[in-house]
Design an enzyme around this catalytic site. Structure first.
Site, PDB file in Angstrom:
ATOM      1  N   ARG A 132     -32.021 -22.297   3.036  1.00 56.66           N
ATOM      2  CA  ARG A 132     -31.533 -23.474   3.606  1.00 56.66           C
ATOM      3  C   ARG A 132     -30.214 -23.731   3.162  1.00 56.66           C
ATOM      4  O   ARG A 132     -29.428 -24.596   4.205  1.00 56.66           O
ATOM      5  CB  ARG A 132     -32.260 -25.119   3.065  1.00 56.66           C
ATOM      6  CG  ARG A 132     -33.723 -24.834   3.728  1.00 56.66           C
ATOM      7  CD  ARG A 132     -34.392 -26.343   3.272  1.00 56.66           C
ATOM      8  NE  ARG A 132     -33.674 -27.213   4.199  1.00 56.66           N
ATOM      9  CZ  ARG A 132     -34.049 -28.570   4.117  1.00 56.66           C
ATOM     10  NH1 ARG A 132     -35.141 -28.836   3.428  1.00 56.66           N
ATOM     11  NH2 ARG A 132     -33.497 -29.617   4.735  1.00 56.66           N
ATOM     12  N   ASP A 183     -25.446 -33.217  -5.748  1.00 60.60           N
ATOM     13  CA  ASP A 183     -25.863 -31.984  -5.388  1.00 60.60           C
ATOM     14  C   ASP A 183     -25.327 -30.864  -6.236  1.00 60.60           C
ATOM     15  O   ASP A 183     -25.617 -29.720  -6.150  1.00 60.60           O
ATOM     16  CB  ASP A 183     -25.173 -31.679  -3.927  1.00 60.60           C
ATOM     17  CG  ASP A 183     -26.000 -32.294  -2.740  1.00 60.60           C
ATOM     18  OD1 ASP A 183     -26.825 -33.109  -3.148  1.00 60.60           O
ATOM     19  OD2 ASP A 183     -25.304 -32.501  -1.746  1.00 60.60           O
ATOM     20  N   ARG A 225     -34.004 -33.818   7.244  1.00 60.23           N
ATOM     21  CA  ARG A 225     -33.581 -35.137   7.410  1.00 60.23           C
ATOM     22  C   ARG A 225     -32.334 -35.122   8.100  1.00 60.23           C
ATOM     23  O   ARG A 225     -32.071 -36.369   8.667  1.00 60.23           O
ATOM     24  CB  ARG A 225     -33.332 -35.735   5.886  1.00 60.23           C
ATOM     25  CG  ARG A 225     -34.524 -35.843   5.041  1.00 60.23           C
ATOM     26  CD  ARG A 225     -34.117 -36.307   3.777  1.00 60.23           C
ATOM     27  NE  ARG A 225     -33.328 -37.718   3.944  1.00 60.23           N
ATOM     28  CZ  ARG A 225     -34.132 -38.831   4.016  1.00 60.23           C
ATOM     29  NH1 ARG A 225     -35.296 -38.902   4.210  1.00 60.23           N
ATOM     30  NH2 ARG A 225     -33.445 -40.059   4.554  1.00 60.23           N
ATOM     31  N   ILE A 233     -27.461 -41.275  -7.849  1.00 57.62           N
ATOM     32  CA  ILE A 233     -27.938 -41.158  -6.670  1.00 57.62           C
ATOM     33  C   ILE A 233     -29.142 -41.443  -6.049  1.00 57.62           C
ATOM     34  O   ILE A 233     -29.447 -42.049  -5.319  1.00 57.62           O
ATOM     35  CB  ILE A 233     -26.807 -40.312  -5.859  1.00 57.62           C
ATOM     36  CG1 ILE A 233     -25.269 -40.244  -6.320  1.00 57.62           C
ATOM     37  CG2 ILE A 233     -27.013 -40.478  -4.164  1.00 57.62           C
ATOM     38  CD1 ILE A 233     -24.449 -41.196  -6.036  1.00 57.62           C
ATOM     39  N   PRO A 282     -34.502 -43.877   2.349  1.00 59.76           N
ATOM     40  CA  PRO A 282     -34.520 -44.616   3.573  1.00 59.76           C
ATOM     41  C   PRO A 282     -33.305 -44.459   4.687  1.00 59.76           C
ATOM     42  O   PRO A 282     -32.367 -43.764   3.997  1.00 59.76           O
ATOM     43  CB  PRO A 282     -34.585 -46.031   3.378  1.00 59.76           C
ATOM     44  CG  PRO A 282     -33.865 -46.072   1.915  1.00 59.76           C
ATOM     45  CD  PRO A 282     -34.049 -44.722   1.301  1.00 59.76           C
ATOM     46  N   VAL A 283     -33.420 -44.844   5.672  1.00 58.51           N
ATOM     47  CA  VAL A 283     -32.452 -44.783   6.759  1.00 58.51           C
ATOM     48  C   VAL A 283     -31.890 -46.159   7.177  1.00 58.51           C
ATOM     49  O   VAL A 283     -31.401 -46.446   8.227  1.00 58.51           O
ATOM     50  CB  VAL A 283     -32.547 -43.921   8.014  1.00 58.51           C
ATOM     51  CG1 VAL A 283     -32.627 -42.618   7.491  1.00 58.51           C
ATOM     52  CG2 VAL A 283     -34.070 -44.205   8.646  1.00 58.51           C
ATOM     53  N   ASP A 284     -32.219 -47.377   6.347  1.00 63.93           N
ATOM     54  CA  ASP A 284     -32.102 -48.641   6.935  1.00 63.93           C
ATOM     55  C   ASP A 284     -30.576 -48.863   7.026  1.00 63.93           C
ATOM     56  O   ASP A 284     -30.117 -49.399   7.974  1.00 63.93           O
ATOM     57  CB  ASP A 284     -32.557 -49.450   5.884  1.00 63.93           C
ATOM     58  CG  ASP A 284     -32.065 -49.323   4.489  1.00 63.93           C
ATOM     59  OD1 ASP A 284     -31.949 -48.124   3.988  1.00 63.93           O
ATOM     60  OD2 ASP A 284     -31.887 -50.109   3.553  1.00 63.93           O
ATOM     61  N   LEU A 285     -29.685 -48.329   6.077  1.00 64.14           N
ATOM     62  CA  LEU A 285     -28.446 -48.497   6.688  1.00 64.14           C
ATOM     63  C   LEU A 285     -27.800 -48.127   7.712  1.00 64.14           C
ATOM     64  O   LEU A 285     -27.085 -48.932   8.560  1.00 64.14           O
ATOM     65  CB  LEU A 285     -27.569 -48.065   5.181  1.00 64.14           C
ATOM     66  CG  LEU A 285     -27.988 -48.279   4.008  1.00 64.14           C
ATOM     67  CD1 LEU A 285     -27.031 -47.632   2.850  1.00 64.14           C
ATOM     68  CD2 LEU A 285     -27.584 -50.065   3.844  1.00 64.14           C
TER      69      LEU A 285
HETATM   70  C1  EPZ Z   1     -25.992 -36.428   2.016  1.00 63.89           C
HETATM   71  O1  EPZ Z   1     -27.465 -37.038   2.084  1.00 63.89           O
HETATM   72  C2  EPZ Z   1     -26.294 -34.872   1.651  1.00 63.89           C
HETATM   73  N1  EPZ Z   1     -26.941 -34.267   2.930  1.00 63.89           N
HETATM   74  C3  EPZ Z   1     -27.328 -34.540   0.497  1.00 63.89           C
HETATM   75  O2  EPZ Z   1     -27.146 -33.429   0.353  1.00 63.89           O
HETATM   76  C4  EPZ Z   1     -26.290 -35.247  -0.943  1.00 63.89           C
HETATM   77  O3  EPZ Z   1     -27.215 -35.305  -1.806  1.00 63.89           O
HETATM   78  C5  EPZ Z   1     -26.236 -37.036  -0.473  1.00 63.89           C
HETATM   79  O4  EPZ Z   1     -25.414 -37.056   0.787  1.00 63.89           O
HETATM   80  C6  EPZ Z   1     -25.318 -37.575  -1.424  1.00 63.89           C
HETATM   81  O5  EPZ Z   1     -24.075 -37.084  -1.731  1.00 63.89           O
HETATM   82  C7  EPZ Z   1     -26.199 -34.224   4.049  1.00 63.89           C
HETATM   83  O6  EPZ Z   1     -25.107 -34.330   4.313  1.00 63.89           O
HETATM   84  C8  EPZ Z   1     -27.035 -33.351   5.155  1.00 63.89           C
HETATM   85  P1  EPZ Z   1     -26.796 -40.659   1.341  1.00 63.89           P
HETATM   86  P2  EPZ Z   1     -27.721 -38.414   2.723  1.00 63.89           P
HETATM   87  O7  EPZ Z   1     -27.107 -41.643   2.548  1.00 63.89           O
HETATM   88  O8  EPZ Z   1     -26.564 -38.876   3.571  1.00 63.89           O
HETATM   89  C9  EPZ Z   1     -29.670 -44.350  -0.354  1.00 63.89           C
HETATM   90  C10 EPZ Z   1     -28.244 -31.241  -0.145  1.00 63.89           C
HETATM   91  O9  EPZ Z   1     -28.964 -30.730  -1.329  1.00 63.89           O
HETATM   92  N2  EPZ Z   1     -29.703 -44.735   1.289  1.00 63.89           N
HETATM   93  O10 EPZ Z   1     -25.248 -40.725   0.925  1.00 63.89           O
HETATM   94  O11 EPZ Z   1     -29.075 -38.543   3.285  1.00 63.89           O
HETATM   95  C11 EPZ Z   1     -30.163 -42.962  -0.544  1.00 63.89           C
HETATM   96  O12 EPZ Z   1     -31.653 -43.179  -0.438  1.00 63.89           O
HETATM   97  C12 EPZ Z   1     -28.405 -32.535   0.251  1.00 63.89           C
HETATM   98  O13 EPZ Z   1     -27.446 -30.680   0.506  1.00 63.89           O
HETATM   99  C13 EPZ Z   1     -30.402 -45.926   1.587  1.00 63.89           C
HETATM  100  O14 EPZ Z   1     -30.884 -46.611   0.555  1.00 63.89           O
HETATM  101  O15 EPZ Z   1     -27.421 -39.259   1.379  1.00 63.89           O
HETATM  102  C14 EPZ Z   1     -29.514 -42.425  -1.658  1.00 63.89           C
HETATM  103  O16 EPZ Z   1     -29.957 -43.302  -3.041  1.00 63.89           O
HETATM  104  C15 EPZ Z   1     -29.515 -33.348  -0.313  1.00 63.89           C
HETATM  105  N3  EPZ Z   1     -30.163 -46.324   2.874  1.00 63.89           N
HETATM  106  C16 EPZ Z   1     -28.021 -43.260  -1.487  1.00 63.89           C
HETATM  107  O17 EPZ Z   1     -28.297 -44.276  -0.725  1.00 63.89           O
HETATM  108  C17 EPZ Z   1     -29.862 -45.518   3.832  1.00 63.89           C
HETATM  109  O18 EPZ Z   1     -29.775 -45.739   4.962  1.00 63.89           O
HETATM  110  C18 EPZ Z   1     -27.161 -42.148  -1.043  1.00 63.89           C
HETATM  111  O19 EPZ Z   1     -27.745 -41.473   0.027  1.00 63.89           O
HETATM  112  C19 EPZ Z   1     -29.143 -44.460   3.501  1.00 63.89           C
HETATM  113  C20 EPZ Z   1     -29.034 -44.063   2.046  1.00 63.89           C
END
Ligand code: EPZ
Length: 429
Positions: A406, A314, A100, A336, A130-133
């Protein structure tokens, strides 16, 4: 395919070098797109996800060289990334679905090339994600975004402009993507309710070393003044706080005394506090952190995952493994991700007593876990099974080791050096 075989019950003692942070290195590698000069990164961990990011960047025109190791035995790899010209602005589905973090190229491509085509990642083992944000923020900065055929087609013919973006929820990835995009946008961008994770700060520091003007990283308001161009830089990636936490929890569960070289207390303060309450000593040394539990039982401690500086999601799975053998009970609440308890049925196969209700797991400590064949569906769930296996009686075989590869560099080697009985074998052996 490989598997890991662990015979539990050995306490850990010795020294573990902490590698560079995967989740800092991935967005920072994508930041190389923002300049036509060389970005030289040291302390890059040798991991499958780093290779995937390199495989994504290369066809876009980013030349990637592996530099000499700097004069530091635990220094990791040096990667030199040069995006002299971007020849392709597409991030294809087969790479994005594998990782991702590929979506990190969206902001930098749009900022530099004014267009990007990035596959939507789809759901994953820990939730919908999602990646809406990311997309809404870029739209506020002037991008036109069209979702078609599973791809985000983004265009900003006149270039991106600064904007005041208020995140409805804290997102590490969206903060990082928009921060990168804003470094080359016209005018000022404010990210409000931004993520404050150490990886966000590391990216901001690297961007500033490249000539960007990013202020406030590490707080919930980040301000970026766009620049016409960025330049090359040399930058050292921070130590991995999740690897740090994972080994700290491993020592907690087995007992013993291990120094984590390079680890930073300010990056794991909420875990240190939890471990302290559970009966584990965490102290700073001149080289990192000493983790010790010489006697006494682990006590059950409630945990709730939260954005930084709260308890990291994590480390939730690993902390749950620890609590399975604690005295008393622990309530572990995941706030989260909606589906991050995939390790629970596997831990149950090893004798853990866990009841899940919505986002909370009630863990009632048992006297001991017993080894079993287990497997997991994501990186942190897999390593939680390693932690449990180190404490369990008898042999545990963990399949699907590619998840571990990974995110954990030389895992067996590092644990074996501290006395763990752990080896890797072919799945057919
Ligand atoms: C990062 O993921 C990390 N990955 C994740 O690590 C980590 O678990 C996560 O941050 C939370 O700390 C990387 O840095 C590569 P988020 P990310 O956007 O950025 C929701 C690991 O094991 N959300 O902070 O994808 C989302 O669904 C991985 O190393 C939206 O709704 O996480 C979640 O519920 C797994 N819309 C929350 O926000 C969006 O556009 C936080 O996700 C983006 C996110």
């Amino acid at each position: 395919m490989d598997k890991i075989i662990i015979r539990g019950g050995k306490s850990l003692s010795g020294v573990i070098p902490i590698s560079g942070a995967k989740n800092a290195a991935l967005p920072i590698m994508a930041a190389s797109i923002l300049t036509d000069q060389t970005l030289a990164l040291s302390n890059v961990p040798h991991l499958a996800d780093i290779t995937t990011m390199a495989n994504l960047l290369r066809p876009m025109g980013v030349e990637i060289g592996v530099g000499a190791r700097v004069n530091d035995p635990h220094g990791g790899h040096v990667l030199e990334l040069t995006a002299r010209e971007i020849s392709d602005t597409t991030a294809p589905y087969d790479l994005v679905r594998k990782m991702r973090a590929s979506v990190f190229v969206l902001g930098p491509l749009l900022a530099r090339c004014r267009e990007a085509k990035v596959s939507l990642p789809g759901g994953c083992a820990i939730g919908a994600r999602p990646v809406d944000l990311h997309c809404h923020g870029l739209e506020q900065m002037g991008a036109e975004i069209d979702l078609d055929g599973g791809y985000i087609n983004a265009k900003a013919p006149g270039g991106l402009h600064g904007a005041k973006i208020v995140f409805p929820k804290v997102s590490v990835g969206a903060t990082e993507n928009l921060m990168m995009a804003a470094t080359l946008a016209k005018g000022e961008t404010q990210l409000i309710n931004a993520a404050a994770e150490p990886e966000v700060v590391d990216l901001a520091n690297c961007l500033n070393a490249m000539g960007a003007d990013v202020e406030g990283a590490g707080t919930n308001i980040i301000t970026i003044h766009g620049k016409p161009s960025l330049h090359g830089a040399s930058y050292r990636i921070i130590p991995d706080r999740i690897e740090t936490g994972t080994y700290a929890i491993a020592v907690a569960v087995t007992g013993g005394r291990v120094e984590l070289i390079g680890a930073r207390l300010d990056h794991i303060s909420s875990l240190a506090e939890t471990l302290g309450r559970a009966g584990v000593d965490v102290t700073e040394t001149s080289e990192g952190l000493m983790i010790s539990r010489m006697n006494g039982h682990i006590k059950g401690v409630d945990i709730m995952t939260e954005p930084f500086p709260g308890f990291p999601t994590d480390l939730q799975a690993q902390a749950m493994s620890l609590m399975t053998v604690a005295e008393g009970a622990a309530m572990i609440t995941e706030t989260i991700f909606e589906n991050r308890f995939m390790h629970v049925p596997e831990l149950a196969r090893m004798g853990a007593n866990i009841t899940v209700h919505h986002g909370s797991a009630l863990v009632r400590g048992v006297d001991r876990l017993r080894g079993a064949p287990v497997m997991a569906t994501d990186l942190r769930a897999s390593v939680s099974l390693v932690v449990a296996a180190l404490a369990a009686e008898g042999e545990t075989t963990i399949s699907r080791v590619y998840h571990l590869d990974r995110g954990y560099e030389r895992l067996e080697e590092k644990l074996a050096a501290c006395g763990a009985d752990i080896k890797r074998a072919r799945e057919s052996d």
